[in-house]
Design a protein around this motif. Structure first.
Motif, PDB file in Angstrom:
ATOM      1  N   TRP A   1     -32.988 -31.222  11.222  1.00 23.21           N
ATOM      2  CA  TRP A   1     -32.265 -32.119  12.122  1.00 23.21           C
ATOM      3  C   TRP A   1     -30.785 -31.931  11.854  1.00 23.21           C
ATOM      4  CZ3 TRP A   1     -33.811 -37.258  14.425  1.00 23.21           C
ATOM      5  CH2 TRP A   1     -35.156 -37.278  14.785  1.00 23.21           C
ATOM      6  N   GLN A   2     -29.984 -31.944  12.902  1.00 25.29           N
ATOM      7  CA  GLN A   2     -28.534 -31.904  12.739  1.00 25.29           C
ATOM      8  C   GLN A   2     -28.064 -33.326  12.461  1.00 25.29           C
ATOM      9  OE1 GLN A   2     -26.373 -29.263  12.732  1.00 25.29           O
ATOM     10  NE2 GLN A   2     -24.877 -30.786  12.122  1.00 25.29           N
ATOM     11  N   ALA A   3     -27.289 -33.498  11.406  1.00 18.35           N
ATOM     12  CA  ALA A   3     -26.845 -34.840  11.030  1.00 18.35           C
ATOM     13  C   ALA A   3     -25.343 -34.854  10.770  1.00 18.35           C
ATOM     14  CB  ALA A   3     -27.593 -35.311   9.785  1.00 18.35           C
ATOM     15  N   ALA A   4     -24.747 -35.994  11.023  1.00 18.12           N
ATOM     16  CA  ALA A   4     -23.327 -36.193  10.754  1.00 18.12           C
ATOM     17  C   ALA A   4     -23.103 -37.628  10.316  1.00 18.12           C
ATOM     18  CB  ALA A   4     -22.495 -35.896  11.992  1.00 18.12           C
ATOM     19  N   VAL A   5     -22.056 -37.820   9.521  1.00 16.36           N
ATOM     20  CA  VAL A   5     -21.705 -39.151   9.042  1.00 16.36           C
ATOM     21  C   VAL A   5     -20.370 -39.567   9.644  1.00 16.36           C
ATOM     22  CG1 VAL A   5     -21.136 -40.555   7.029  1.00 16.36           C
ATOM     23  CG2 VAL A   5     -22.934 -38.841   6.868  1.00 16.36           C
ATOM     24  N   LEU A   6     -20.355 -40.747  10.235  1.00 13.84           N
ATOM     25  CA  LEU A   6     -19.109 -41.350  10.708  1.00 13.84           C
ATOM     26  C   LEU A   6     -18.638 -42.316   9.631  1.00 13.84           C
ATOM     27  CD1 LEU A   6     -19.970 -42.362  14.384  1.00 13.84           C
ATOM     28  CD2 LEU A   6     -18.891 -40.274  13.566  1.00 13.84           C
ATOM     29  N   ASP A   7     -17.537 -42.005   9.003  1.00 20.58           N
ATOM     30  CA  ASP A   7     -16.965 -42.884   7.988  1.00 20.58           C
ATOM     31  C   ASP A   7     -16.053 -43.878   8.692  1.00 20.58           C
ATOM     32  OD1 ASP A   7     -15.760 -44.157   5.894  1.00 20.58           O
ATOM     33  OD2 ASP A   7     -14.893 -42.344   5.007  1.00 20.58           O
ATOM     34  N   LEU A   8     -16.491 -45.123   8.745  1.00 19.49           N
ATOM     35  CA  LEU A   8     -15.738 -46.155   9.437  1.00 19.49           C
ATOM     36  C   LEU A   8     -14.915 -47.011   8.476  1.00 19.49           C
ATOM     37  CD1 LEU A   8     -18.445 -47.256  12.036  1.00 19.49           C
ATOM     38  CD2 LEU A   8     -16.598 -45.576  12.308  1.00 19.49           C
ATOM     39  N   GLY A   9     -14.754 -46.539   7.250  1.00 16.03           N
ATOM     40  CA  GLY A   9     -13.940 -47.265   6.291  1.00 16.03           C
ATOM     41  C   GLY A   9     -12.525 -47.433   6.812  1.00 16.03           C
ATOM     42  N   GLY A  10     -12.064 -48.672   6.897  1.00 17.25           N
ATOM     43  CA  GLY A  10     -10.723 -48.962   7.374  1.00 17.25           C
ATOM     44  C   GLY A  10     -10.564 -48.964   8.884  1.00 17.25           C
ATOM     45  N   VAL A  11     -11.622 -48.697   9.641  1.00 14.79           N
ATOM     46  CA  VAL A  11     -11.544 -48.677  11.099  1.00 14.79           C
ATOM     47  C   VAL A  11     -11.612 -50.112  11.607  1.00 14.79           C
ATOM     48  CG1 VAL A  11     -12.669 -47.922  13.224  1.00 14.79           C
ATOM     49  CG2 VAL A  11     -12.525 -46.370  11.273  1.00 14.79           C
ATOM     50  N   THR A  12     -10.606 -50.499  12.394  1.00 12.17           N
ATOM     51  CA  THR A  12     -10.522 -51.884  12.855  1.00 12.17           C
ATOM     52  C   THR A  12     -10.406 -52.029  14.367  1.00 12.17           C
ATOM     53  OG1 THR A  12      -8.118 -51.872  12.608  1.00 12.17           O
ATOM     54  CG2 THR A  12      -9.427 -52.628  10.703  1.00 12.17           C
ATOM     55  N   ASP A  13     -10.521 -50.895  15.095  1.00  8.78           N
ATOM     56  CA  ASP A  13     -10.388 -50.987  16.545  1.00  8.78           C
ATOM     57  C   ASP A  13     -11.064 -49.800  17.227  1.00  8.78           C
ATOM     58  OD1 ASP A  13      -8.620 -48.858  16.098  1.00  8.78           O
ATOM     59  OD2 ASP A  13      -6.834 -50.015  16.591  1.00  8.78           O
ATOM     60  N   LYS A  14     -11.084 -49.868  18.560  1.00  9.03           N
ATOM     61  CA  LYS A  14     -11.715 -48.824  19.373  1.00  9.03           C
ATOM     62  C   LYS A  14     -11.100 -47.456  19.094  1.00  9.03           C
ATOM     63  CE  LYS A  14     -11.939 -47.379  24.218  1.00  9.03           C
ATOM     64  NZ  LYS A  14     -11.590 -47.750  25.591  1.00  9.03           N
ATOM     65  N   ALA A  15      -9.782 -47.369  19.077  1.00  7.33           N
ATOM     66  CA  ALA A  15      -9.111 -46.080  18.871  1.00  7.33           C
ATOM     67  C   ALA A  15      -9.507 -45.465  17.531  1.00  7.33           C
ATOM     68  CB  ALA A  15      -7.597 -46.242  18.958  1.00  7.33           C
ATOM     69  N   GLY A  16      -9.551 -46.280  16.496  1.00  5.88           N
ATOM     70  CA  GLY A  16      -9.955 -45.783  15.186  1.00  5.88           C
ATOM     71  C   GLY A  16     -11.401 -45.321  15.178  1.00  5.88           C
ATOM     72  N   PHE A  17     -12.259 -46.060  15.886  1.00  3.61           N
ATOM     73  CA  PHE A  17     -13.665 -45.665  15.979  1.00  3.61           C
ATOM     74  C   PHE A  17     -13.802 -44.318  16.680  1.00  3.61           C
ATOM     75  CE2 PHE A  17     -17.636 -45.394  18.311  1.00  3.61           C
ATOM     76  CZ  PHE A  17     -18.551 -45.529  17.278  1.00  3.61           C
ATOM     77  N   LEU A  18     -13.108 -44.160  17.798  1.00  5.75           N
ATOM     78  CA  LEU A  18     -13.199 -42.902  18.540  1.00  5.75           C
ATOM     79  C   LEU A  18     -12.607 -41.744  17.743  1.00  5.75           C
ATOM     80  CD1 LEU A  18     -12.438 -44.295  22.095  1.00  5.75           C
ATOM     81  CD2 LEU A  18     -14.662 -43.524  21.213  1.00  5.75           C
ATOM     82  N   ASP A  19     -11.556 -42.001  16.980  1.00  4.58           N
ATOM     83  CA  ASP A  19     -11.018 -40.961  16.091  1.00  4.58           C
ATOM     84  C   ASP A  19     -12.047 -40.573  15.035  1.00  4.58           C
ATOM     85  OD1 ASP A  19      -8.591 -40.829  17.439  1.00  4.58           O
ATOM     86  OD2 ASP A  19      -7.525 -42.108  15.993  1.00  4.58           O
ATOM     87  N   ALA A  20     -12.738 -41.569  14.474  1.00  4.26           N
ATOM     88  CA  ALA A  20     -13.780 -41.291  13.478  1.00  4.26           C
ATOM     89  C   ALA A  20     -14.906 -40.472  14.096  1.00  4.26           C
ATOM     90  CB  ALA A  20     -14.323 -42.601  12.894  1.00  4.26           C
ATOM     91  N   CYS A  21     -15.250 -40.765  15.345  1.00  2.00           N
ATOM     92  CA  CYS A  21     -16.286 -39.981  16.035  1.00  2.00           C
ATOM     93  C   CYS A  21     -15.825 -38.541  16.225  1.00  2.00           C
ATOM     94  CB  CYS A  21     -16.604 -40.594  17.402  1.00  2.00           C
ATOM     95  SG  CYS A  21     -17.558 -42.117  17.319  1.00  2.00           S
TER      96      CYS A  21
ATOM     97  N   SER B   1     -21.150 -45.097   7.980  1.00  2.00           N
ATOM     98  CA  SER B   1     -20.883 -45.906   6.793  1.00  2.00           C
ATOM     99  C   SER B   1     -19.715 -46.818   7.143  1.00  2.00           C
ATOM    100  CB  SER B   1     -20.566 -45.021   5.588  1.00  2.00           C
ATOM    101  OG  SER B   1     -19.370 -44.306   5.793  1.00  2.00           O
ATOM    102  N   GLY B   2     -19.791 -48.048   6.718  1.00  2.00           N
ATOM    103  CA  GLY B   2     -18.752 -49.015   7.016  1.00  2.00           C
ATOM    104  C   GLY B   2     -18.946 -49.771   8.315  1.00  2.00           C
ATOM    105  N   TRP B   3     -20.143 -49.672   8.910  1.00  2.00           N
ATOM    106  CA  TRP B   3     -20.397 -50.371  10.179  1.00  2.00           C
ATOM    107  C   TRP B   3     -20.175 -51.877  10.092  1.00  2.00           C
ATOM    108  CZ3 TRP B   3     -20.877 -49.104  15.168  1.00  2.00           C
ATOM    109  CH2 TRP B   3     -21.330 -50.101  16.039  1.00  2.00           C
ATOM    110  N   PRO B   4     -20.696 -52.573   9.081  1.00  2.00           N
ATOM    111  CA  PRO B   4     -20.514 -54.033   9.056  1.00  2.00           C
ATOM    112  C   PRO B   4     -19.035 -54.452   9.073  1.00  2.00           C
ATOM    113  CG  PRO B   4     -22.222 -53.398   7.512  1.00  2.00           C
ATOM    114  CD  PRO B   4     -21.560 -52.126   7.973  1.00  2.00           C
ATOM    115  N   ASP B   5     -18.200 -53.757   8.340  1.00  2.00           N
ATOM    116  CA  ASP B   5     -16.772 -54.097   8.327  1.00  2.00           C
ATOM    117  C   ASP B   5     -16.131 -53.811   9.681  1.00  2.00           C
ATOM    118  OD1 ASP B   5     -16.926 -54.952   5.702  1.00  2.00           O
ATOM    119  OD2 ASP B   5     -16.250 -53.030   4.881  1.00  2.00           O
ATOM    120  N   PHE B   6     -16.492 -52.692  10.288  1.00  2.00           N
ATOM    121  CA  PHE B   6     -15.977 -52.375  11.623  1.00  2.00           C
ATOM    122  C   PHE B   6     -16.424 -53.438  12.617  1.00  2.00           C
ATOM    123  CE2 PHE B   6     -17.153 -50.163  15.695  1.00  2.00           C
ATOM    124  CZ  PHE B   6     -15.875 -50.130  16.240  1.00  2.00           C
ATOM    125  N   GLU B   7     -17.673 -53.833  12.534  1.00  2.00           N
ATOM    126  CA  GLU B   7     -18.218 -54.830  13.460  1.00  2.00           C
ATOM    127  C   GLU B   7     -17.503 -56.175  13.321  1.00  2.00           C
ATOM    128  OE1 GLU B   7     -22.661 -55.756  15.016  1.00  2.00           O
ATOM    129  OE2 GLU B   7     -22.398 -55.680  12.841  1.00  2.00           O
TER     130      GLU B   7
END
Length: 143
Positions: free
Chosen positions: A46-66, A104-110
């Motif tokens: 399976w192809q897998a990737a990790v989105l590190d959402l540490g410190g992400v606090t908004d849509k722009a940061g989320f899309l950058d992490a993606c 990783s970091g989904w709860p804090d982002f949420e």
């Protein structure tokens, strides 16, 4: 304050169940995402990737992490529609048995950006639905 998106927890069969088909691919909450998940995905082809959402606090940061975590193509427009397009055209990931997105970091982002998190979960769910009827399913684990 907006409440967290209602998403199921990953069943007891966990990743093994997703890989062997006893757990349907979906968007699941997990307590945490560790390196063993990547190793297990690789072992199952399976192809897998990790989105590190540490410190992400908004849509722009989320899309950058993606963009970086998923290694999205240059044409990714950093908006919800472009993310949906990318998640339904995973050609740059090759042709594995399936696709796995780990965060990783989904709860804090949420907590920091509940509306963006809700929208992101919806984009992931739509992509899971798209891949559910194809040979290579997609699963997303939010940890």
């Amino acid at each position: 304050m907006t409440s967290p998106v209602q998403l199921p927890e990953l069943p007891d069969d966990g990743l093994s169940g997703i890989f062997d088909g006893t757990v349907p691919p979906g968007v699941y909450r997990v307590p945490s995402v560790g390196p063993e998940a990547l190793l297990q995905a690789q072992a199952e082809n399976w192809q897998a990737a990790v989105l590190d959402l540490g410190g992400v606090t908004d849509k722009a940061g989320f899309l950058d992490a993606c963009a970086s975590g998923l290694e999205l193509p240059d044409w990714f427009g950093r908006n919800w529609d472009a993310l949906a397009d990318c998640l339904t055209d995973l050609s740059w990931w090759g042709e594995p048995n399936g696709y796995l997105v780990l965060t990783s970091g989904w709860p804090d982002f949420e907590r920091a950006a509940p509306e963006a998190a809700e929208h992101a979960a919806g984009v992931f769910a739509a992509a899971v639905g798209y891949w559910a009827v194809r040979d290579a399913p997609l699963a997303t684990l939010l940890g």
